[in-house]
Design a protein around this motif. Sequence first.
Motif: not given
Lengths: 262, 218
Positions: A73-97
């Motif tokens: 939630l706080s992070h996302m996968h990018r290029g095989g690594k976990l990086v801090p989530a960007d706004e787009k990722h947050l918008a995606g996971v937020r709907t479950r909460i």
Amino acid sequence: MSNQSDPPMIRFDNVVKRFGDNTVLDGFTCRMAPGEFVTLIGPSGSGKTTILRLVMTLERVTDGLIEIDGSPLSHMHRGGKLVPADEKHLAGVRTRIGMVFQQFNLFPNMTVLRNITEAPVRVLGLTPAEADERARDLLDLVGLADKADEHPSRLSGGQQQRVAIARALAMRPDVLLLDEVTSALDPELVAGVLGLLGHIADTTDITFLCVTHEMGFARDVSDRVLMFDHGRVIEDAPPERLFTDPREERTREFLQAVVGRT
Amino acid sequence: MTWDWQFAANSVPLILQGLLVTLQITVLGSLVAYTLGLVFALVRRARIPVVDQLLFLFIEFVRSTPLLVQIFVLYYVFPSAFGIRMSAFVTGVIAIGVHYACYTSEVYRAGIDAVPKGQWEAATALSLPRRRVWTSVILPQAVPRVLPALGNYTISMFKETPLLLAIGVVDLVNAAKAAGNESYRFVEVYTIAGLLFLLLSYPASLLVRRLERRVEPV
Ligand SMILES: Nc1ncnc2c1ncn2[C@@H]1O[C@H](COP(=O)(O)OP(=O)(O)O)[C@@H](O)[C@H]1O
Ligand SMILES: [Mg+2]
């Protein structure tokens, strides 16, 4: 009973949150099983609200990781690594909460019904008719079927908070965050709102993360209670144990202070 | 000096034509000021590097130089410098509209800031997209609160249209002047012009005051 191999609904892994040089959470680690009702208690300023706000993505973690249902939630996968989530990722996971706030935060420019239908229409893509039906069912559930066309300012605090609960439920969240949802209510309205929340907890499989000073409520509905102090969990136990036989001196003091106050 | 009723009556049609121009400039200038001011406020809030600083400088520049100078610049400098040639009327609308946009943007900013933080957070918790938060939640709360302030600026614009005399726009005052020029009588025409201003400004300001009482102050 949740199986140990099931992914937890929420997982905090060594979460650190600082505001400037104020360390509010200092390595918070915790798992919450699907459908579990977890209550956070502790003195004011101990970081309870901050935990909810991190899950709601209203704040970003300073360090550590938060996962929802096995995905970050706080992070996302990018290029095989976990990086801090960007706004787009947050918008995606937020709907479950979903979150219910101490001050209700209803939209004063909309009717009660529109408060509830706005997000299902704009975010979930429901047709207005579908959203309407869902909203009216929820208003029924919270006992305000006759207030659909009122504006929030015409409702009592207890009624406003019921609408806020209906509004959050309309998004069918997997996780519902409750931040001192009865603290702003007149005392005679508290029991009704807590009863409603207890009923919802009993009849849905939503995972609840709840901050409250209502110890009777916490004892009745929680599966687990976490006692916070200075950004750390000092005790984590089922309510019957924590309230009757606290192991930590700080917990005992806190419970006495809270009971003494009410 | 005596009051010539006949002359006064004869001047009225010309002066009313000027009034029409004044009203047109006021309405169109207000539209520019209301929309551009909102755009300024939203752009500044987005805090886009460089754009933000440039817009800040522009707004400060416009607010700290006289409108008359801006009118001159727009009418006499822009055509030779940028090859943009506009009629005096259009120049007047743009000059007044942009000038006041620099004030209304501040009004909008205050109105937007006055919407409680909890409204943003509730909207975020519902996953409403950013644009939707603005259009469904924030602006519907911010704009009603700033209407009185916007109304006051419209009244100011109305009273400042005579400045456009400088570039030859025949507004209410200039029409009166023109009517007076024909016979070198000015008492009647300027009195009529003044009365017309009063007749429109005063009820408008009463209206704004009523509006002020109805909305929550920022
Ligand atoms: N946005 C913020 N900026 C700076 N400090 C904050 C912010 N939010 C919370 N804090 C600080 O974090 C600490 C914990 O706050 P909070 O999580 O609200 O505690 P609780 O809900 O347990 O009372 C407090 O010291 C508070 O001042
Ligand atoms: Mg709190």
